[in-house]
Each structure stands twice: as structure tokens, then as C-alpha cells.
Design an enzyme around this catalytic site. Structure first.
Site, PDB file in Angstrom:
ATOM      1  N   CYS A 182     -17.421   2.309 -25.550  1.00 31.04           N
ATOM      2  CA  CYS A 182     -18.795   2.789 -25.577  1.00 31.04           C
ATOM      3  C   CYS A 182     -19.352   2.991 -24.175  1.00 31.04           C
ATOM      4  CB  CYS A 182     -19.670   1.821 -26.356  1.00 31.04           C
ATOM      5  SG  CYS A 182     -19.258   1.872 -28.089  1.00 31.04           S
TER       6      CYS A 182
ATOM      7  N   PRO B  66       4.998  -4.726  -1.248  1.00 36.02           N
ATOM      8  CA  PRO B  66       4.721  -3.620  -2.177  1.00 36.02           C
ATOM      9  C   PRO B  66       4.341  -4.124  -3.562  1.00 36.02           C
ATOM     10  CG  PRO B  66       7.088  -3.916  -1.920  1.00 36.02           C
ATOM     11  CD  PRO B  66       6.430  -4.889  -0.969  1.00 36.02           C
ATOM     12  N   GLY B  67       3.354  -3.509  -4.170  1.00 33.42           N
ATOM     13  CA  GLY B  67       2.986  -3.812  -5.549  1.00 33.42           C
ATOM     14  C   GLY B  67       3.165  -2.542  -6.365  1.00 33.42           C
TER      15      GLY B  67
ATOM     16  N   GLY C  11       0.785  -1.229   0.000  1.00 30.98           N
ATOM     17  CA  GLY C  11       0.000   0.000   0.000  1.00 30.98           C
ATOM     18  C   GLY C  11       0.816   1.279   0.000  1.00 30.98           C
TER      19      GLY C  11
HETATM   20  C1  PLP Z   1      -3.030  -5.415  -3.087  1.00 32.07           C
HETATM   21  C2  PLP Z   1      -2.240  -5.963  -1.964  1.00 32.07           C
HETATM   22  C3  PLP Z   1      -0.898  -5.596  -1.819  1.00 32.07           C
HETATM   23  C4  PLP Z   1      -0.216  -4.576  -2.707  1.00 32.07           C
HETATM   24  O1  PLP Z   1      -0.793  -3.325  -2.616  1.00 32.07           O
HETATM   25  P1  PLP Z   1      -0.100  -2.067  -3.347  1.00 32.07           P
HETATM   26  O2  PLP Z   1      -1.032  -0.947  -3.066  1.00 32.07           O
HETATM   27  O3  PLP Z   1      -0.031  -2.399  -4.795  1.00 32.07           O
HETATM   28  O4  PLP Z   1       1.241  -1.913  -2.732  1.00 32.07           O
HETATM   29  C5  PLP Z   1      -0.191  -6.186  -0.813  1.00 32.07           C
HETATM   30  N1  PLP Z   1      -0.755  -7.099   0.020  1.00 32.07           N
HETATM   31  C6  PLP Z   1      -2.038  -7.471  -0.098  1.00 32.07           C
HETATM   32  C7  PLP Z   1      -2.598  -8.471   0.830  1.00 32.07           C
HETATM   33  C8  PLP Z   1      -2.827  -6.907  -1.084  1.00 32.07           C
HETATM   34  O5  PLP Z   1      -4.105  -7.280  -1.187  1.00 32.07           O
END
Ligand code: PLP
Length: 440
Positions: A360, A290-291, A247
Site C-alpha cells: 500500500c 565484496p558483498g 563496493g
Molecule cells: C556495505 C559494505 C561492504 C560491501 O559493499 P558491497 O557494495 O556490497 O560490495 C563492504 N565493507 C563495508 C564496510 C560496508 O559497509
């Protein structure tokens, strides 16, 4: 501008040392372009932030739902990070990419027996258990297979973090995890401790996304450590791992002010050490997931500008050759993006327009107010920044648009990592109508 983005002498936007108009010519548009040097820099920032705490064991797991393809997973594999998956499909992709199974963690609030089977077959590192059905099913499956599996329990610590604010929700209404405040989590700990084939390694929480403050993490850690202390005394639980989720925020636009990665990690490590000290708990391994903050800023989407519609006194629309099918976030969350006309990057952006997609839906608007040069016309390229996370991974076939290609760029070299879908790809799963026998 992010990472290696530059404006060249010809007035074009360059990424990874390559003219974006060359990329568009070679690979077509819409095109997802990833600055891999920036991905590696972000990964290194997480590793460096932890590495200075020599007394701490840690893992950084890339949340692959943000962007999962073979090449991306291989880049993560080579960087030494761990990996989170949330479905059989993400797990399959990781395995096909040669990711070491023991460094894969499996999330999800409704994992199927087939998905869990695959995870057990290849012996992944940990399953983050989300509910009692899953714990029960997993124990039965492991017993049948005479196999053990490491689990973390996902809990909801009553903290929700949204960008600038965090909210103590008191009690939780979430589809994910075991609630702490109503005893559900304690029951889960008890179950997992007694389950012969489950090794309860620790606790997981994920408090939100695009977080710009550390306070939410601090509150979540405090709450979990308080419960861990109670469960230690009452149930003999040892929290070997505390996973605080992902997050971490990124800079989509000038209005976003995320902290540096090390500020988040410093605060997380300090709080865990402090709280464990307060409760006389051994300091657990700290995991983060982290994503967005690994891939978000590294991705840029290139579009070709097509039609326009000028409604005097109201607004001017510029339409691009993609839209909500390749980036659902503006329609889904009112997400904001910045863009530049990549073929006129050196000209003054003196006109405000609305960038629309070609789907659309009236709601298929990518950017409500974008500044572009007045000279901008049909055939110019638009570069939308920060589309690396949840763009390709949430892409759809709405209106039977074909999925764009994905290209990695670095040091003047481009490598195609996902080819563009063809019309033939679109119908590859379709079966022709069969004449059904009439029942009347
Ligand atoms: C989505 C998610 C993440 C990654 O969140 P980011 O906002 O992309 O960093 C990490 N852990 C869990 C459990 C998630 O659902």
C-alpha cells in the site's frame, strides 16, 4: 542472462538446470532463487585475482550484510573466504553456520557492549573500530577480561565513489569512521597504539558501492599511505593491513558496465605496492570486502503476475505478488532492474509496462519500464534479475506480507535454504492485549 540462466525448449527460463515454473510450483512465489555455481564463480574470481600476486598477503571477506543465511555463510565458509558482520545478529548467524570465528571481522558505527561481548567471547579475528566511544569501551572490556583484540581503524579518506564518478570531498560528512583531514584518525591511532589490550593491525576504508571505476580506490590508497607514512614517523605506527572495503559494481541492467573483478584487484594491488614504494613502507596485507559482487547477479526473484491496470494513453501496470517488502531498493534508491516473463522467455517482448508490487504505497514500483510479451497474462511468472544482494537481507513485513522462501539451485537440483514464512510465524512474537488497571 546471468550464470546458468537459459531458455528451455518449452520457452521457460531455467536456472541451475531447473525450469523456473517447476521451482514456483514446488516452493511458491515470490521466491528468491540463487544460482550457487555463479556465487562460487564470483568467489573464485576474487581468489584468483589475488593468488597470482605471490608476494602479497591478502584476505577477501564476504560482506554478509548483502545476504546472510546459514546456507550462504556455509557456502562462504567452504570457499575459504573471510567474513564481515555488522551486528550481533549477523555474528550469531555466522557462528551458528559454523564459520571459524578467527576469520570474522566486525564492523559498525554503534556496536553495543553486548555485541562486543559476543565478539570477545568467541575471539573473532578483528574488530573494525569506528569511533572513540568504541575504542574506549573495547579497551576497558578487554582489560576486564585480560584479553587482547586485533583492531583496524575505519577512516574516511575524503573520497566518495559512485558508479561512474568519484568525488574528492575534501572534508568528510559521514557517520562512519575517523576523519583523516581533521586529526581525528591520528588521535585514534595514538589511542589504539597506547591501549594495552588493543593490537592495532591496520587501517580500513570503504568508499562507496556499485563502483565502476578504479580511480576512487587509487585516491583512497594514496591518501591512506601518505598518512601511514606520517604516523610511522610520528607515532611508530606500522600498517600491517590495508583494508580497502567493498563496493565493486555489478551489471543490474544493460546500462551497467562494471569492470572485471581482476581489473579492480590488479589496480588496488599495484597502487598499494607503488605507494608503499614511494613512502618506503612495508607492503601491508591487502583486504577487500565484496558483498554485492559475490551474490548480486546470482539471485533472481520469481513472482506470479496478478492483476493489471491499463490506463489508455498513460501506462499499463502489471502487479506481482511481492514488491517493496522483498526488494526495497527501487523505492529506496531508484534502483533499476531487468526482468523477463519466465513462462514466455522465448516470445518477443513487444509491450512496455510498469511492474508494481502489492504494498500500500504508490512508490511500490519494482520496474518503471519493463518489456514483456503482449500475450503475458495473469498467472505468468516474472523473473527479476540480479536481486541476490540487499533483497532478502533488507526484506520487511510491511502489510504483514510473509517473507519469501530462498532456494539454492545447481546442476538440476534445488535445495530450500530458507522456508517461506507462515501467517503463524508473523504473530509468533506478538502478545495479546492485557487489561491494564485504571489509574484514574
Ligand atoms: C556495505 C559494505 C561492504 C560491501 O559493499 P558491497 O557494495 O556490497 O560490495 C563492504 N565493507 C563495508 C564496510 C560496508 O559497509
Amino acid at each position: 542472462m546471468h550464470g546458468t540462466q537459459k531458455i528451455g525448449a518449452n520457452g521457460h527460463l531455467y536456472i541451475g538446470g531447473i525450469d523456473t515454473s517447476e521451482l514456483a510450483r514446488e516452493f511458491g512465489t515470490p521466491l528468491y532463487v540463487y544460482d550457487t555455481a555463479l556465487i562460487k564463480e564470483k568467489i573464485k574470481a576474487f581468489k584468483d585475482a589475488f593468488a597470482k600476486y605471490r608476494q602479497i598477503n591478502w584476505q577477501v571477506a564476504y560482506a554478509s550484510k548483502a545476504f546472510s543465511t546459514l546456507a550462504m555463510i556455509q557456502l562462504v565458509r567452504d570457499s575459504g573466504l573471510s567474513l564481515d558482520v555488522v551486528s550481533g545478529g549477523e555474528l550469531y548467524t555466522a557462528l551458528k553456520a559454523g564459520f571459524p570465528p578467527e576469520k570474522i571481522h566486525f564492523h559498525g558505527n554503534n556496536k553495543s557492549e553486548d555485541e562486543l561481548s559476543l565478539a570477545l567471547d568467541v575471539k573473532i579475528g578483528a574488530i573494525i573500530a569506528d569511533n572513540f566511544n568504541e575504542l574506549d569501551l573495547l579497551e576497558r572490556m578487554c582489560a576486564r577480561r585480560k584479553q587482547k583484540m586485533a583492531v583496524l581503524l575505519r577512516v574516511t579518506p575524503g573520497v566518495e565513489a559512485h558508479t561512474h564518478e568519484f568525488i574528492m570531498t575534501g572534508h568528510d560528512d559521514s557517520k562512519f569512521g575517523f576523519n583523516l583531514d581533521n586529526g581525528m584518525a591520528e588521535k585514534a591511532v595514538n589511542f589504539a597504539l597506547r591501549a594495552e589490550h588493543l593490537e592495532l593491525k591496520g587501517i580500513h576504508c570503504h568508499i562507496g558501492s556499485q563502483i565502476f571505476e578504479t580511480e576512487g580506490f587509487v585516491q583512497a590508497i594514496r591518501t591512506i599511505c601518505r598518512y601511514a607514512d606520517q604516523w610511522k614517523n610520528e607515532l611508530g605506527f606500522q600498517m600491517g593491513v590495508l583494508n580497502v572495503g567493498g563496493g565493486f559494481g555489478i551489471k543490474y541492467t544493460e546500462n551497467d558496465h562494471p569492470l572485471a573483478v581482476k581489473q579492480y584487484i590488479d589496480q588496488i594491488v599495484r597502487t598499494v605496492e607503488e605507494e608503499c614504494g614511494n613512502h618506503a613502507l612495508p607492503v601491508p596485507e591487502i583486504w577487500v570486502e565484496p558483498g554485492r559482487s559475490i551474490v548480486g547477479e546470482a539471485g533472481t526473484t520469481l513472482y506470479t503476475i496478478g492483476s493489471s491496470k491499463d490506463i489508455p494513453g498513460i501506462r499499463k501496470y502489471l502487479a506481482v505478488d511481492g514488491g517493496m517488502a522483498d526488494n526495497i531498493r527501487p523505492a529506496l534508491y531508484q534502483a533499476k532492474y531487468d526482468a523477463i516473463v519466465a513462462t514466455r522467455a522465448d516470445e518477443a517482448a513487444d509491450e512496455t509496462v510498469t511492474i508494481s508490487g502489492k504494498c500500500c504505497e504508490s512508490g511500490d514500483i519494482l520496474i518503471k519500464e519493463a518489456s514483456v510479451p503482449r500475450t503475458c497474462e495473469n498467472g505468468d511468472l516474472l523473473a527479476v534479475f540480479c536481486t541476490g544482494a540487499y533483497g532478502y537481507s533488507m526484506a520487511s513485513h510491511y502489510n504483514r506480507l510473509t517473507l519469501p522462501a530462498v532456494v539454492f539451485v545447481e546442476n538440476g537440483e534445488a535445495s530450500l535454504v530458507v522456508r517461506r514464512e507462515t501467517y503463524a510465524d508473523l504473530i509468533r512474537l506478538d502478545l495479546p492485549l492485557k487489561t491494564l488497571s485504571a489509574h484514574d
